[in-house]
Design an enzyme around this catalytic site. Structure first.
Site, PDB file in Angstrom:
ATOM      1  CG  ASN A 117      -1.829   1.114   1.353  1.00  0.00           C
ATOM      2  OD1 ASN A 117      -1.789   2.035   0.532  1.00  0.00           O
ATOM      3  ND2 ASN A 117      -2.681   1.082   2.360  1.00  0.00           N
TER       4      ASN A 117
ATOM      5  NE  ARG B 108      -6.191   1.477  -0.017  1.00  0.00           N
ATOM      6  CZ  ARG B 108      -6.536   1.951   1.146  1.00  0.00           C
ATOM      7  NH1 ARG B 108      -5.735   1.833   2.163  1.00  0.00           N
ATOM      8  NH2 ARG B 108      -7.693   2.530   1.300  1.00  0.00           N
TER       9      ARG B 108
ATOM     10  CG  HIS C 268     -12.163   4.693   2.808  1.00  0.00           C
ATOM     11  ND1 HIS C 268     -12.758   5.873   3.177  1.00  0.00           N
ATOM     12  CD2 HIS C 268     -10.860   4.827   3.096  1.00  0.00           C
ATOM     13  CE1 HIS C 268     -11.849   6.707   3.644  1.00  0.00           C
ATOM     14  NE2 HIS C 268     -10.677   6.087   3.606  1.00  0.00           N
TER      15      HIS C 268
ATOM     16  NE  ARG D 288      -7.775  13.041   2.604  1.00  0.00           N
ATOM     17  CZ  ARG D 288      -7.984  11.741   2.399  1.00  0.00           C
ATOM     18  NH1 ARG D 288      -8.960  11.349   1.585  1.00  0.00           N
ATOM     19  NH2 ARG D 288      -7.254  10.837   3.002  1.00  0.00           N
TER      20      ARG D 288
ATOM     21  CD  GLU E  74      -8.191  -0.167   4.433  1.00  0.00           C
ATOM     22  OE1 GLU E  74      -7.332   0.090   5.314  1.00  0.00           O
ATOM     23  OE2 GLU E  74      -8.743   0.729   3.773  1.00  0.00           O
TER      24      GLU E  74
END
Ligand code: ADP
Length: 395
Positions: free
Chosen positions: A8, A93, A181, A241, A379
């Site tokens: 990732n 990913r 996600h 963000r 994940e």
């Protein structure tokens, strides 16, 4: 024994995991993190039980450490601790799969070229993800390289949850509500099928609350709508963000404040959210511990927007049977879960304070209409499963 390496690659980090592929379910051997990539990177490696095998050791390099050097350092560490582990499959990913990819995909040079054309859609993530792919191809030319897309889980949204009210040509060009996600939601959907099949069959909102944050509406285990849209900026406020923003503000920043595009990108991605509002920190633990007015207002806004978004997703689902919290904040913050849930009695959400304080798997009261759960997300295992399905299976 055949192994899969999961990668990732972020803008300044490389997370990796080593999984043995012999059994039905991939088995974690070790995982780790190279952070400060692009600077004086350091590497941490943990065993399957979480024990630190290496702790923030500097990665040697002539100048700044790039993704390739970080990967080579990670591989040296893995070779030291798992000598002879044969990596046949590397799972990546990749944030954006565009309009076409709705599942994990074995990478070829042509597909990588196609994924590069999506970089303008995710300029802060896609180029780094693909740098990780190129570094892994150089390190393992024989291995099967598998891409797992954050957008893929959401690719079956109905048209109304896939479109913006712009002239149709933009939709055709790919200006769509992708949602992100997806690996986390895929994992949670699988866990619901395993531990709460009734809920899996019903209408569930999953709140992935980490540094990035989004919510996803699931019906029958499939994504129906997401709080994130074209980019990973939309929806909930995040560590740095903005979350949902009136597009008129961007016009104002350009026209009246004379800001450059680069400055606006930095403002929206790096200086806003919890950090911008609190003036203190992007980190929820720091905000919870602080008594400052800014921290309090940032938490108020965060939890209010989560309730608002949940209301919208419940409307998209035409009702609500379950709510699942995951991600660093969702899994650990009693306060944030309480603050979100306590404004939602009207929809049937009532939590048990003791269960919530204990981060218990089920935190709703037994008689509440909506079941509220805390499920730690994973994940990496979703990527490892894709490697097991598409790569080389262990003997
Ligand atoms: P990422 O999205 O980078 O994977 P995580 O899922 O690890 O991030 O989430 C990081 C966030 O989780 C940070 O804001 C951190 O403060 C928050 N967090 C972790 N543990 C706790 C805790 N015990 N209480 C409150 N917030 C927490």
């Amino acid at each position: 024994m055949s192994y899969a390496l999961t990668l990732n690659a972020g803008s300044s980090s490389l997370k990796f995991g080593l999984f043995a592929l012999g059994a039905d379910e991939p088995e974690l051997s070790a995982n780790g993190l190279a952070d400060r990539v692009g600077g004086d990177a350091r590497l941490t490696l943990k065993g399957a039980d979480g024990t630190k095998l290496r702790d923030a050791v500097p990665i040697p390099a002539e100048g700044v450490v790039d993704h390739h050097e970080a990967l080579v350092a990670a591989l040296h560490e893995l070779e030291d601790h798992f000598p002879g582990a044969q990596i046949d499959t590397v799972g990546h990913r990749v944030v954006h799969g565009g309009m076409d990819y709705s599942g994990p995909t074995v990478l070829s040079p042509a597909i990588i070229d196609k994924l590069s054309t999506l970089s303008p859609f995710a300029p802060l993530h896609q180029p780094h993800n693909l740098a990780g792919v190129r570094a892994a191809m150089a390190a393992f030319p024989q291995a099967v390289q598998v891409a797992c897309f954050d957008t893929a889980f959401h690719r079956h949204h109905p048209f109304v949850n896939d479109v913006f009210a712009l002239p149709r040509e933009y939709y055709d060009k790919g200006v769509r509500r992708y949602g992100f996600h997806g690996l986390s939601y895929d994992y949670i959907s699988g866990e619901l099928a395993r531990i709460a099949p009734d809920l899996h069959a019903g209408r569930v909102v999953v709140a992935h609350l980490g540094n990035g944050a989004s919510m996803c509406g699931l019906r029958g285990g499939r994504s129906v709508a997401s709080s994130m849209g074209f980019s990973a900026l939309d929806g909930l406020p995040m560590g740095t963000r903005t979350g949902q923003l009136d597009p008129g503000i961007i016009l104002y920043l350009l026209q009246q404040e004379g800001m450059s595009v680069e400055d606006i990108i930095t403002l929206l991605y790096k200086k806003s959210g919890l950090l911008g509002l609190s003036g203190l920190s992007h980190d929820m633990r720091t905000l919870e511990a602080s008594g400052s007015e800014g921290a309090r207002q940032a938490i108020d806004y965060y939890t209010f927007r989560a309730r608002r978004e949940l209301g919208g997703l419940a409307a998209a689902l035409e009702g609500l049977d379950g709510l699942v919290f995951c991600g660093g904040i969702g899994e650990n913050s009693r306060l944030i879960r309480e603050r979100i849930c306590n404004g939602l009695h009207w929809i049937g959400i009532e939590i048990d304070d003791e269960a919530n304080a204990a981060n218990a798997p089920v935190i709703s009261r037994p008689d509440a209409r909506v079941k509220v759960m805390v499920i730690p997300t994973n994940e990496e295992i979703v990527i490892a499963r894709a490697c097991a399905a598409l790569g080389v299976r262990g003997a």
